[in-house]
Design a protein around this motif. Structure first.
Motif, PDB file in Angstrom:
ATOM      1  N   PHE A   1       0.880  -1.179   0.000  1.00 45.33           N
ATOM      2  CA  PHE A   1       0.000   0.000   0.000  1.00 45.33           C
ATOM      3  C   PHE A   1       0.909   1.217   0.000  1.00 45.33           C
TER       4      PHE A   1
ATOM      5  N   PHE B   1      -2.969   7.900   3.035  1.00 49.86           N
ATOM      6  CA  PHE B   1      -3.838   6.714   3.032  1.00 49.86           C
ATOM      7  C   PHE B   1      -3.548   5.880   4.283  1.00 49.86           C
TER       8      PHE B   1
ATOM      9  N   GLY C   1      -7.494  -5.615   0.901  1.00 49.12           N
ATOM     10  CA  GLY C   1      -8.589  -4.736   1.306  1.00 49.12           C
ATOM     11  C   GLY C   1      -8.427  -3.376   0.683  1.00 49.12           C
ATOM     12  N   GLY C   2      -9.275  -2.458   1.102  1.00 51.52           N
ATOM     13  CA  GLY C   2      -9.222  -1.100   0.587  1.00 51.52           C
ATOM     14  C   GLY C   2     -10.155  -0.865  -0.577  1.00 51.52           C
ATOM     15  N   GLU C   3     -10.696  -1.928  -1.140  1.00 56.35           N
ATOM     16  CA  GLU C   3     -11.620  -1.800  -2.274  1.00 56.35           C
ATOM     17  C   GLU C   3     -12.456  -3.077  -2.353  1.00 56.35           C
ATOM     18  N   PRO C   4     -13.602  -3.011  -3.011  1.00 53.04           N
ATOM     19  CA  PRO C   4     -14.429  -4.221  -3.089  1.00 53.04           C
ATOM     20  C   PRO C   4     -13.837  -5.254  -4.041  1.00 53.04           C
TER      21      PRO C   4
ATOM     22  N   ASP D   1      -9.749 -11.308   3.169  1.00 48.59           N
ATOM     23  CA  ASP D   1     -10.308  -9.965   2.990  1.00 48.59           C
ATOM     24  C   ASP D   1     -10.219  -9.197   4.315  1.00 48.59           C
ATOM     25  N   ASN D   2      -9.899  -7.929   4.250  1.00 45.15           N
ATOM     26  CA  ASN D   2     -10.031  -7.106   5.460  1.00 45.15           C
ATOM     27  C   ASN D   2     -10.595  -5.749   5.082  1.00 45.15           C
TER      28      ASN D   2
ATOM     29  N   GLY E   1     -12.068  -1.738   6.283  1.00 44.57           N
ATOM     30  CA  GLY E   1     -12.014  -0.618   7.214  1.00 44.57           C
ATOM     31  C   GLY E   1     -12.195   0.673   6.457  1.00 44.57           C
ATOM     32  N   LEU E   2     -12.292   1.757   7.195  1.00 48.63           N
ATOM     33  CA  LEU E   2     -12.391   3.064   6.554  1.00 48.63           C
ATOM     34  C   LEU E   2     -11.767   4.102   7.474  1.00 48.63           C
ATOM     35  N   SER E   3     -11.187   5.122   6.857  1.00 51.89           N
ATOM     36  CA  SER E   3     -10.421   6.112   7.614  1.00 51.89           C
ATOM     37  C   SER E   3     -11.241   6.693   8.749  1.00 51.89           C
TER      38      SER E   3
ATOM     39  N   ASP F   1     -21.418   1.798   2.701  1.00 53.71           N
ATOM     40  CA  ASP F   1     -21.123   0.440   2.221  1.00 53.71           C
ATOM     41  C   ASP F   1     -22.282  -0.484   2.572  1.00 53.71           C
TER      42      ASP F   1
ATOM     43  N   VAL G   1     -18.233  -6.667   1.245  1.00 54.55           N
ATOM     44  CA  VAL G   1     -19.016  -5.479   0.895  1.00 54.55           C
ATOM     45  C   VAL G   1     -19.732  -5.723  -0.439  1.00 54.55           C
TER      46      VAL G   1
ATOM     47  N   ARG H   1     -22.254   0.042  -2.815  1.00 55.70           N
ATOM     48  CA  ARG H   1     -22.338   1.304  -2.075  1.00 55.70           C
ATOM     49  C   ARG H   1     -23.665   1.976  -2.367  1.00 55.70           C
TER      50      ARG H   1
ATOM     51  N   ASN I   1      -9.989   6.357  -3.444  1.00 56.30           N
ATOM     52  CA  ASN I   1     -11.430   6.631  -3.497  1.00 56.30           C
ATOM     53  C   ASN I   1     -11.669   7.912  -4.285  1.00 56.30           C
TER      54      ASN I   1
END
Ligand code: DLL
Length: 429
Positions: free
Chosen positions: A133, A138, A210-213, A232-233, A235-237, A301, A322, A325, A336
């Protein structure tokens, strides 16, 4: 391995007791320290002392991206800035990003949460974990980094990009765990093959993506290309970053760390909470965050929650992958992007007509974005050189404001569709 058995396998009654105590403290803190929340609670006639059960959460106000925008940059922080040791940011809906902060204790909490999810995926001190990443605003890289170190893994902070080097490092350092977006994992596998390296012959065993579907079928593809287990993992900021939920090796959903985050699923239209098993919008309340706590944050989500105890022994509620959206946010190469942000950039450039079309090309492993715009005939001279300069300036502005590299295509004036109703500004190729 279960990293924190006491909390990950807590019986429901003890967990709910812990959650309620923490919820009361949270609302009290928000009421005392953050004017936005005090006003929102006052508007509903709720005082912190009115919270007697977890059910009372239903009466609390929601928080959304707009609230963050209106309080940009620090208005929702619950501690003074001298207690904040880190800032991260994600996309806002217009030009300004969404800013989140962490106290030293928040960083410690985050580290523990990541230690849980990497342990769930089977990563231990014996692993060499390559974090692909991008290290920066980010949350992905720094988030995963500390938790991986906490479990004792050897972290290779290779960051995103520079694909040939990533593959060389994997070969030379004997990387066993790949940490990236799922699309980057596919891209890397293709690039490795092109460079004459067979991904399955590398030392990789597991991936945390993770970070995206991503779909189950994309997961199977990653697994077969790399010869690994893909987990899969999520989360969101706004909630903390990665570490909100992660998949264990049973592959039956993502365990939510419920001692830190209260999860709800609501009907996005009526805003009413939905029972377990029904699809709706995920809403999170942070129970332990100090610098940037959120009350009923609407993630946009869509997912389903499952309260059954997992075969791995963890008792936490699991969310499914997920499913989509409720808004039009795109994720382009892990970044994003809201069409409204692109619009505000385009509208700030002289020489562009107020019409555009976004084409998302999902055919390759990494999404590509093409932005089609019309030159404004009242400003534009029509010379080829001007045309090129205009294209380049749109591309530069998108790169510098939104950190995305998009293809920009100028099209003939008056050729982009105009409609009387809702205009369709996004297409998928
Ligand atoms: O993407 C945090 C993260 C980083 C999670 C790395 C996992 C790994 P944001 O940049 O704020 O934070 O973007 C959050 O990304 O609301 C989802 O729409 C999407 N998203 C994140 N993880 C997943 C996932 C990070 N596993 C937004 N599956 C979220 C589907 C995901 N969507």
């Amino acid at each position: 391995m279960i990293w924190d058995r006491e909390h990950e396998c807590m019986d429901r009654e003890s967990l709910e007791k812990l959650q309620l105590g923490r919820l009361k403290q949270l609302v009290e803190r928000l009421y005392q320290r953050v004017p936005h929340y005090r006003h929102a609670l006052d508007a509903r006639g709720i005082l912190p002392k009115d919270i007697r059960s977890l059910e009372d959460l239903r009466r609390m106000p929601f928080t959304g991206k707009d609230d963050l925008r209106q309080n940009y940059p620090y208005g929702l922080f619950a501690v003074p800035l001298d207690e904040v040791v880190r800032l991260h940011a994600s996309s806002g809906t217009t030009g300004k990003p969404t800013v989140v902060g962490y106290t030293w204790r928040d960083i410690g909490t985050w580290t523990e949460l990541i230690a849980r999810i990497v342990s769930q995926a089977g990563v231990t001190s014996a692993d060499v974990a390559q974090v692909c990443f991008s290290y920066g605003l980010f949350t992905g890289a720094f988030g995963l980094h500390y938790g991986l170190e906490k479990v004792g893994a050897t972290v290779v902070p290779s960051s995103a990009g520079n694909t040939d080097k990533q593959i060389m490092l994997m070969e030379d350092f004997g990387t066993t765990a790949l940490i990236s977006t799922p699309s980057y994992a596919l891209y890397l596998a293709e690039a490795a093959r092109e460079a004459g390296v067979e991904p399955r012959e590398l030392n990789l065993k597991v991936g945390l993506f993770g970070g995206e579907p991503w779909t189950e079928s994309m997961g199977r593809q990653i697994e077969s290309m790399w010869g690994i287990k893909a987990t899969d993992n999520y989360g969101l900021s706004e909630v903390i970053g990665p570490g909100v939920a992660g998949e264990c090796l049973e592959g039956a959903g993502l365990h939510i760390s419920e001692d830190h985050f209260l999860a709800e699923v609501i009907d996005p239209d009526t805003e009413e909470p939905l029972p377990y098993g029904e699809k709706g919008e995920l809403v999170f309340t942070t129970l332990t965050k100090e610098a940037f706590p959120v009350l009923r944050y609407r993630t946009r989500d869509l997912a389903i929650l499952d309260p059954e105890v997992c075969a791995c022994g963890r008792t936490s509620v699991r969310m499914c992958k997920v499913m989509g959206r409720t808004d039009d946010m795109l994720i382009i190469r892990g970044v994003n992007v809201f069409p409204s942000q692109i619009e505000s950039v385009l509208m700030s450039i002289r020489g562009i007509a107020p019409h555009y079309l976004l084409i998302v090309d999902t055919r390759g492993p990494l999404n590509q974005l093409e932005v089609q715009v019309e030159p404004d005939p009242t400003v534009f001279t029509g010379s080829f050189r001007d045309l090129e300069a205009l294209e380049a300036s749109v591309r530069r502005r998108l790169q510098s404001v939104l950190s995305i590299s998009a293809r920009v295509k100028l099209v003939e004036p008056k050729t982009l569709e105009r409609t009387a109703g809702k205009s369709k500004r996004i297409q998928t190729a």
